[in-house]
Design a protein around this motif. Sequence first.
Motif, PDB file in Angstrom:
ATOM      1  N   TYR A 257      16.786 -41.638 -36.472  1.00  0.00           N
ATOM      2  CA  TYR A 257      17.401 -40.814 -35.952  1.00  0.00           C
ATOM      3  C   TYR A 257      19.088 -40.492 -35.644  1.00  0.00           C
ATOM      4  O   TYR A 257      19.818 -39.926 -36.138  1.00  0.00           O
ATOM      5  CB  TYR A 257      16.731 -40.096 -34.860  1.00  0.00           C
ATOM      6  CG  TYR A 257      17.017 -38.850 -34.218  1.00  0.00           C
ATOM      7  CD1 TYR A 257      16.860 -37.718 -34.667  1.00  0.00           C
ATOM      8  CD2 TYR A 257      17.501 -38.568 -32.709  1.00  0.00           C
ATOM      9  CE1 TYR A 257      17.116 -36.214 -34.231  1.00  0.00           C
ATOM     10  CE2 TYR A 257      17.824 -37.502 -32.324  1.00  0.00           C
ATOM     11  CZ  TYR A 257      17.770 -36.416 -33.116  1.00  0.00           C
ATOM     12  OH  TYR A 257      17.989 -35.349 -32.448  1.00  0.00           O
ATOM     13  N   ALA A 258      19.256 -41.859 -35.220  1.00  0.00           N
ATOM     14  CA  ALA A 258      20.571 -42.211 -35.011  1.00  0.00           C
ATOM     15  C   ALA A 258      21.423 -42.334 -36.278  1.00  0.00           C
ATOM     16  O   ALA A 258      22.391 -41.926 -36.424  1.00  0.00           O
ATOM     17  CB  ALA A 258      20.873 -43.322 -33.948  1.00  0.00           C
ATOM     18  N   GLU A 259      20.638 -42.975 -37.279  1.00  0.00           N
ATOM     19  CA  GLU A 259      21.337 -43.005 -38.620  1.00  0.00           C
ATOM     20  C   GLU A 259      21.586 -41.912 -39.244  1.00  0.00           C
ATOM     21  O   GLU A 259      22.680 -41.702 -40.143  1.00  0.00           O
ATOM     22  CB  GLU A 259      20.405 -43.934 -39.347  1.00  0.00           C
ATOM     23  CG  GLU A 259      20.755 -43.933 -40.892  1.00  0.00           C
ATOM     24  CD  GLU A 259      22.110 -44.412 -41.178  1.00  0.00           C
ATOM     25  OE1 GLU A 259      22.579 -44.445 -42.515  1.00  0.00           O
ATOM     26  OE2 GLU A 259      22.716 -45.102 -40.357  1.00  0.00           O
ATOM     27  N   PHE A 260      20.824 -40.892 -39.139  1.00  0.00           N
ATOM     28  CA  PHE A 260      21.068 -39.334 -39.685  1.00  0.00           C
ATOM     29  C   PHE A 260      22.321 -38.953 -39.208  1.00  0.00           C
ATOM     30  O   PHE A 260      23.251 -38.394 -39.803  1.00  0.00           O
ATOM     31  CB  PHE A 260      19.866 -38.443 -39.496  1.00  0.00           C
ATOM     32  CG  PHE A 260      20.285 -37.148 -39.874  1.00  0.00           C
ATOM     33  CD1 PHE A 260      20.283 -36.766 -41.164  1.00  0.00           C
ATOM     34  CD2 PHE A 260      20.855 -36.272 -38.759  1.00  0.00           C
ATOM     35  CE1 PHE A 260      20.893 -35.354 -41.536  1.00  0.00           C
ATOM     36  CE2 PHE A 260      21.236 -35.007 -38.906  1.00  0.00           C
ATOM     37  CZ  PHE A 260      21.326 -34.430 -40.419  1.00  0.00           C
ATOM     38  N   HIS A 261      22.419 -38.996 -37.934  1.00  0.00           N
ATOM     39  CA  HIS A 261      23.668 -38.300 -37.372  1.00  0.00           C
ATOM     40  C   HIS A 261      24.951 -39.161 -37.746  1.00  0.00           C
ATOM     41  O   HIS A 261      25.864 -38.610 -37.997  1.00  0.00           O
ATOM     42  CB  HIS A 261      23.524 -38.555 -35.838  1.00  0.00           C
ATOM     43  CG  HIS A 261      24.782 -37.755 -35.072  1.00  0.00           C
ATOM     44  ND1 HIS A 261      25.822 -38.487 -34.388  1.00  0.00           N
ATOM     45  CD2 HIS A 261      25.069 -36.637 -34.687  1.00  0.00           C
ATOM     46  CE1 HIS A 261      26.691 -37.764 -34.084  1.00  0.00           C
ATOM     47  NE2 HIS A 261      26.205 -36.521 -34.149  1.00  0.00           N
ATOM     48  N   ALA A 262      24.780 -40.632 -37.975  1.00  0.00           N
ATOM     49  CA  ALA A 262      26.098 -41.265 -38.170  1.00  0.00           C
ATOM     50  C   ALA A 262      26.267 -40.821 -39.795  1.00  0.00           C
ATOM     51  O   ALA A 262      27.554 -40.777 -40.140  1.00  0.00           O
ATOM     52  CB  ALA A 262      25.816 -42.852 -38.210  1.00  0.00           C
ATOM     53  N   PHE A 264      25.658 -38.139 -41.424  1.00  0.00           N
ATOM     54  CA  PHE A 264      26.051 -36.813 -41.315  1.00  0.00           C
ATOM     55  C   PHE A 264      27.489 -36.892 -41.137  1.00  0.00           C
ATOM     56  O   PHE A 264      28.434 -36.196 -41.707  1.00  0.00           O
ATOM     57  CB  PHE A 264      25.121 -36.181 -40.536  1.00  0.00           C
ATOM     58  CG  PHE A 264      25.906 -34.577 -40.461  1.00  0.00           C
ATOM     59  CD1 PHE A 264      25.278 -33.635 -41.339  1.00  0.00           C
ATOM     60  CD2 PHE A 264      26.675 -33.941 -39.508  1.00  0.00           C
ATOM     61  CE1 PHE A 264      25.629 -32.364 -41.459  1.00  0.00           C
ATOM     62  CE2 PHE A 264      27.151 -32.602 -39.585  1.00  0.00           C
ATOM     63  CZ  PHE A 264      26.775 -31.731 -40.699  1.00  0.00           C
ATOM     64  N   THR A 265      28.105 -37.475 -39.953  1.00  0.00           N
ATOM     65  CA  THR A 265      29.310 -37.726 -39.481  1.00  0.00           C
ATOM     66  C   THR A 265      30.214 -38.003 -40.615  1.00  0.00           C
ATOM     67  O   THR A 265      31.373 -37.680 -40.693  1.00  0.00           O
ATOM     68  CB  THR A 265      29.456 -38.276 -38.167  1.00  0.00           C
ATOM     69  OG1 THR A 265      28.330 -37.644 -37.344  1.00  0.00           O
ATOM     70  CG2 THR A 265      30.765 -38.286 -37.548  1.00  0.00           C
TER      71      THR A 265
END
Length: 275
Positions: A257-262, A264-265
């Motif tokens: 979940y954190a990897e998706f945000h990273a 995407f950013t």
Amino acid sequence: MSPFTGSAVRTFDWEHLRVQLADGVATVTLSRPEKLNALTFGAYADLRDLLAELSRERAVRALVLAGEGRGFCSGGDVDEIIGATLAMDTAQLLDFNRMTGQVVRAIRECPFPVIAAVHGVAAGAGAVLALAADFRVADPTARFAFLFTRVGLSGGDMGAAYLLPRVVGLGHATRLLMLGEPVRAPEAERIGLLSELTQEGRADETAASLARRLADGPALAHAQTKALLTAELDMPLAASVELDASTQALLMNGEDYAEFHAAFTEKRPPKWRGR
């Protein structure tokens, strides 16, 4: 299934199946082409034990179940199973029927998606194995037949009376399980029994491509989605949304979940780790 093991060692040779593992994808092939991959006692037991073993190891992220030769699986071997069961007592028959059900449970409960690649016949137990899979990819030669009433047994074998109405609806399931008539690929697609209808001869290739896509994706999210789809079949809405909420809260603490945000950013594809 828990990844913790006892004294049992990994099985490297499966007598009744052909098993290939490559970068998170397992390809399990029913390999009795001269008998249209008819199942024996050993084949059932190997499928049950293999799925349990792969579930514990957590190295597989997708599995393709296929059949060698002219068809997917013609069901239980007439001589080696049907003939043999005529000589069994009730306790032995119960043990056998419980084992076949354990195979279906293993397909439904393993923590990775299972894709049935179907061509030619998928009859009797072969039809139920395909039904239990998460995806059914078939080419135009595929024909499904739930033949149990044709041999004088209940159509509700191996969980078919539970699974089939949930896939195609009660009306179609009643017809298929009562009459045992073959369902060819176009009708199977129309009633929702197929996930994808391919060009002739392309079922294995398409299933392998789908398995690769799934294996390259967020494995933990796939595992939890499969678990919820199975668990919530018989839950009321209130229990289902509560289970969904608990599951999402746990996954929101995960690395993916954190990897998706990273990703995407940073404008890059995510690097899923299944954690």
